[in-house]
Design an enzyme around this catalytic site. Structure first.
Site, short mmCIF file in Angstrom:
data_model
loop_
_atom_site.label_atom_id
_atom_site.label_comp_id
_atom_site.label_asym_id
_atom_site.label_seq_id
_atom_site.Cartn_x
_atom_site.Cartn_y
_atom_site.Cartn_z
N GLY A 125 0.83 -1.20 0.00
CA GLY A 125 0.00 0.00 0.00
C GLY A 125 0.86 1.25 0.00
O GLY A 125 1.93 1.27 0.60
N GLY A 154 25.85 -5.93 19.83
CA GLY A 154 24.74 -5.25 20.49
C GLY A 154 24.20 -6.04 21.67
O GLY A 154 23.74 -7.17 21.49
N GLY A 196 21.60 -5.18 23.44
CA GLY A 196 20.24 -4.69 23.70
C GLY A 196 19.33 -5.89 23.93
O GLY A 196 19.81 -7.03 24.10
N ALA A 217 22.74 -7.13 15.96
CA ALA A 217 21.51 -6.77 16.70
C ALA A 217 21.70 -5.37 17.29
O ALA A 217 21.75 -5.19 18.50
CB ALA A 217 21.23 -7.80 17.79
N GLY A 232 19.79 -2.66 16.79
CA GLY A 232 18.59 -1.83 16.86
C GLY A 232 17.73 -1.94 15.62
O GLY A 232 18.06 -2.67 14.68
N ASP A 274 5.71 0.78 15.66
CA ASP A 274 7.16 1.04 15.62
C ASP A 274 7.52 2.24 14.75
O ASP A 274 8.61 2.80 14.89
CB ASP A 274 7.90 -0.18 15.06
CG ASP A 274 8.12 -1.26 16.11
OD1 ASP A 274 7.52 -1.17 17.20
OD2 ASP A 274 8.90 -2.20 15.82
N ALA A 333 5.55 -4.38 20.80
CA ALA A 333 4.29 -4.80 20.19
C ALA A 333 3.09 -4.24 20.94
O ALA A 333 2.15 -3.72 20.33
CB ALA A 333 4.23 -6.33 20.14
N HIS A 366 -0.61 -17.73 48.28
CA HIS A 366 0.64 -18.31 48.76
C HIS A 366 0.67 -19.79 48.42
O HIS A 366 -0.34 -20.47 48.57
CB HIS A 366 0.74 -18.14 50.28
CG HIS A 366 1.94 -18.82 50.85
ND1 HIS A 366 3.21 -18.28 50.74
CD2 HIS A 366 2.08 -19.99 51.52
CE1 HIS A 366 4.07 -19.10 51.33
NE2 HIS A 366 3.42 -20.14 51.81
P1 FAD Z 1 5.48 -4.66 12.33
O1 FAD Z 1 5.23 -5.79 13.26
O2 FAD Z 1 6.86 -4.46 11.85
O3 FAD Z 1 4.49 -4.88 11.11
C1 FAD Z 1 4.43 -4.03 10.01
C2 FAD Z 1 3.83 -4.76 8.83
O4 FAD Z 1 3.59 -3.83 7.80
C3 FAD Z 1 4.77 -5.80 8.23
O5 FAD Z 1 4.05 -6.99 7.97
C4 FAD Z 1 5.24 -5.15 6.94
O6 FAD Z 1 5.57 -6.07 5.91
C5 FAD Z 1 4.01 -4.36 6.56
N1 FAD Z 1 4.28 -3.23 5.66
C6 FAD Z 1 5.22 -2.27 5.77
N2 FAD Z 1 5.11 -1.36 4.79
C7 FAD Z 1 4.06 -1.77 4.02
C8 FAD Z 1 3.45 -1.26 2.85
N3 FAD Z 1 3.86 -0.14 2.28
N4 FAD Z 1 2.41 -1.96 2.32
C9 FAD Z 1 1.97 -3.09 2.90
N5 FAD Z 1 2.50 -3.62 4.02
C10 FAD Z 1 3.53 -2.96 4.57
N6 FAD Z 1 8.18 -6.63 21.04
C11 FAD Z 1 7.55 -6.95 22.18
O7 FAD Z 1 6.69 -6.18 22.64
N7 FAD Z 1 7.84 -8.11 22.84
C12 FAD Z 1 8.78 -8.97 22.41
O8 FAD Z 1 9.02 -10.01 23.03
C13 FAD Z 1 9.47 -8.66 21.21
N8 FAD Z 1 10.42 -9.48 20.73
C14 FAD Z 1 11.02 -9.19 19.55
C15 FAD Z 1 11.99 -10.07 19.07
C16 FAD Z 1 12.64 -9.79 17.88
C17 FAD Z 1 13.66 -10.76 17.37
C18 FAD Z 1 12.27 -8.64 17.13
C19 FAD Z 1 12.93 -8.36 15.81
C20 FAD Z 1 11.33 -7.75 17.60
C21 FAD Z 1 10.70 -8.02 18.83
N9 FAD Z 1 9.74 -7.15 19.35
C22 FAD Z 1 9.12 -7.46 20.54
C23 FAD Z 1 9.36 -5.91 18.68
C24 FAD Z 1 8.03 -6.10 17.94
O9 FAD Z 1 8.18 -7.12 16.99
C25 FAD Z 1 7.63 -4.80 17.29
O10 FAD Z 1 7.56 -3.78 18.26
C26 FAD Z 1 6.25 -4.92 16.63
O11 FAD Z 1 6.23 -5.98 15.70
C27 FAD Z 1 5.88 -3.61 15.95
O12 FAD Z 1 4.60 -3.73 15.44
P2 FAD Z 1 4.10 -2.86 14.20
O13 FAD Z 1 2.70 -3.32 13.96
O14 FAD Z 1 4.37 -1.45 14.44
O15 FAD Z 1 5.02 -3.28 12.96
P1 AMP Z 2 18.85 -2.03 20.96
O1 AMP Z 2 18.69 -0.74 20.21
O2 AMP Z 2 18.26 -2.04 22.34
O3 AMP Z 2 18.42 -3.22 20.16
O4 AMP Z 2 20.41 -2.22 21.20
C1 AMP Z 2 21.39 -2.18 20.18
C2 AMP Z 2 22.75 -2.04 20.83
O5 AMP Z 2 23.78 -2.18 19.84
C3 AMP Z 2 22.95 -0.68 21.50
O6 AMP Z 2 23.21 -0.88 22.86
C4 AMP Z 2 24.17 -0.10 20.77
O7 AMP Z 2 25.04 0.58 21.65
C5 AMP Z 2 24.88 -1.34 20.20
N1 AMP Z 2 25.74 -1.06 19.03
C6 AMP Z 2 25.44 -0.30 17.94
N2 AMP Z 2 26.49 -0.27 17.05
C7 AMP Z 2 27.48 -1.03 17.58
C8 AMP Z 2 28.83 -1.41 17.16
N3 AMP Z 2 29.35 -1.01 16.00
N4 AMP Z 2 29.56 -2.19 17.99
C9 AMP Z 2 29.05 -2.63 19.16
N5 AMP Z 2 27.80 -2.31 19.61
C10 AMP Z 2 27.02 -1.53 18.84
#
Ligand code: FAD
Ligand code: AMP
Length: 478
Positions: free
Chosen positions: A122, A188, A190, A276, A278, A319, A327, A451
């Protein structure tokens, strides 16, 4: 099918699909466009969270925790395990089954609620026109009274370590290893780096985590972060703080990582490297130049506290807008926007967004950290309680960590709750409820908790604010 809708949502991640379902529940004619495809090449609603984020990572965290418990801790409670084995492809297949059950579930919910699911891309044009391009076939123009943008985020990549999806992977690739890498590097420390590093560490990898910052988990309460760092190091995670990765070269089927710290230049050879560092808002191809939606200086879609963009009738959630990339934050924003479109007046309380890191022990918190209260000059009292004296934690042989409650020194209002411990992700819910209802630490102390439960540690920490926790010797008694 009509090309005109009350609401068009772009993106079916947690933010978008919550918005779409709630809008349809409220009687609005709603379509949701999403371009994600599952591993089978078919449309898969649920976004990052269901396909490559929250859910698959938790499937691997839970499975790897079971394995590590059997290997390292069952003997403590008299259970002998011989012939313990690991079938990584089966573990990954289990994760994939969970993902496809849930993504299929969203398609089912769309159908049941009357949301028109539109697989494809979209793009927002002027005046709430949306160009829809399906994965196959002709594109067409749609019109909406309201548009909700929920395109989510994608992993940040860094020039020193370009992803090749084989040896150097991002979080998505790290959920797909078919065998345990002997040596694993993670850039990272994080949330995502720690969770994925933990999975593979539990399964047997030697894991080195390289983190540029000197502080460990600066966003968490620093007492909790310090304790967690020691515990993770004890589990074998080699976390090197103050180390900046400068390059990653592939060499003979391995990766040579060069990094700098205070002492100078170093290198490290690993079999796989997870980047990882960010995530960033994903807006590529989303907006026509005259859409009227603006970005902020960090590339997020600019919105006010009600998720309204600069274009009339256009909202953005999840996001792709300011705030924590979580999420549940996106879900609440999606619901708020749908309800506001329908004429209701809800708001999101950004002060009570819980954060969780699903390591073991887990880390979870809500509200302010002690360092933030100090920096803001706010007077506060602290109560804390260690799981080492919780009857339930002892019975479960899972006693690491603590609960910490921070309360306003004058009003006793709960300002923050921090948990490092078993099931912290579940325990934090009661703190969120308490804060949402403006509870005092005394209120939490007056409530009856079953408890023996882990949640009694929250009760005791709250009692500890006034110095009368029962199962520990209080320094200040009132
Ligand atoms: P997204 O989930 O990114 O979804 C966006 C959707 O929009 C996607 O399907 C994408 O393809 C679609 N899209 C984008 N642009 C377009 C377009 N132009 N047309 C059509 N479709 C489009 N968060 C938590 O709260 N708890 C957790 O435990 C957690 N664990 C995580 C672990 C990992 C490894 C990662 C990578 C993330 C994790 N997160 C977690 C973060 C979480 O996944 C995100 O915060 C969340 O998915 C964001 O939701 P959203 O709906 O904003 O976007
Ligand atoms: P988050 O944004 O919580 O997923 O965390 C990402 C982490 O990656 C942050 O704590 C950053 O400081 C770290 N980071 C980013 N770039 C680098 C790099 N070049 N080397 C090591 N750590 C990094």
């Amino acid at each position: 099918m009509s090309d005109s809708f009350d609401v068009i949502v772009i993106g079916a991640g947690p933010a978008g699909y919550h918005a779409a379902i709630r809008a349809a529940q409220l009687g609005l004619n709603t379509a949701c466009i999403d371009k994600s495809l599952g591993k089978d090449g078919k449309p898969a609603y649920g976004g990052t969270c269901l396909n490559w984020g929250c859910i698959p990572s938790k499937a691997l965290l839970d499975a790897s925790h079971k394995y590590a418990e059997a290997r390292d801790h069952f003997a403590d409670v008299g259970i002998g395990v011989s012939g313990l084995s690991l079938d990584v492809p089966r573990m990954i297949a289990h994760k994939d089954q969970v993902v496809s059950k849930l993504t299929g579930g969203i398609a089912g919910l769309f159908k049941a609620n009357g949301v028109t699911g539109l697989p494809g891309t979209g793009k927002l044009l002027a005046n709430r026109q949306v160009e829809y391009r399906p994965h196959e076939g002709e594109g067409r123009m749609l019109q909406a009274a309201h548009v909700i943008l929920a395109p989510g985020s994608v992993p940040v990549s860094i020039p020193p370590a370009p992803i090749d999806d084989e040896l150097i992977v991002d979080s998505t690739g790290a959920l797909e290893f078919q065998s345990v890498p002997e040596r694993l590097g993670v850039i990272g420390a994080g949330v995502i780096g720690l969770e994925l590093g933990s999975v593979w560490n539990r399964l047997g990898s030697q894991v080195v985590v390289l983190e540029a910052l000197e502080d460990f988990l600066p966003m968490a309460d620093q007492r909790i972060a310090r304790d967690a760092l020691k515990l993770f190091q004890g589990q074998g995670l080699d976390i090197r703080l103050g180390t900046r990765v400068m390059g990653a070269k592939k060499k003979g089927g391995a990766v040579e990582v060069s990094y700098q710290d205070k002492e100078g230049d170093h290198s490290l050879t690993v079999d796989k490297l997870i980047v990882a560092v960010g995530r960033r808002p994903y807006t590529e191809g989303l907006l026509a130049p005259d859409s009227g939606v603006n970005l902020d200086e960090r590339g997020f879609l600019f919105v006010n506290d009600r998720c309204v963009t600069d274009a009339p009738g256009v909202y953005a959630v999840g996001d792709v807008v300011r705030g924590p990339m979580l999420a549940h934050k996106g879900m609440e924003e999606g619901i708020m926007v749908a309800e506001r479109i329908a004429g209701q007046k809800p708001l999101v309380n950004y002060d009570t967004v819980p954060s969780v890191i699903y390591t073991h022990p887990e880390i979870a918190w809500v509200g302010k950290t002690e360092q933030a209260l100090k920096a803001g000059g706010e007077a506060y009292n602290v109560g804390s309680f260690p799981f080492s004296v919780s009857g339930r934690a002892l019975a479960a042989n899972d006693t690491e960590g603590m609960v910490k409650v921070l309360a306003d020194a004058k009003t006793d209002r709960v300002l923050g709750v921090h948990v490092l411990g078993p099931q912290a992700s579940e325990l934090i819910a009661e703190a969120v409820i308490a804060m949402e209802f403006d509870a005092c630490a005394e209120d939490l102390g007056l409530i009856m908790f079953a408890h023996p439960t882990l949640s009694e540690a929250v009760h005791e920490a709250a009692l500890g604010v006034a110095g009368h926790a029962i199962h520990m010797v209080n320094r200040k008694r009132k």
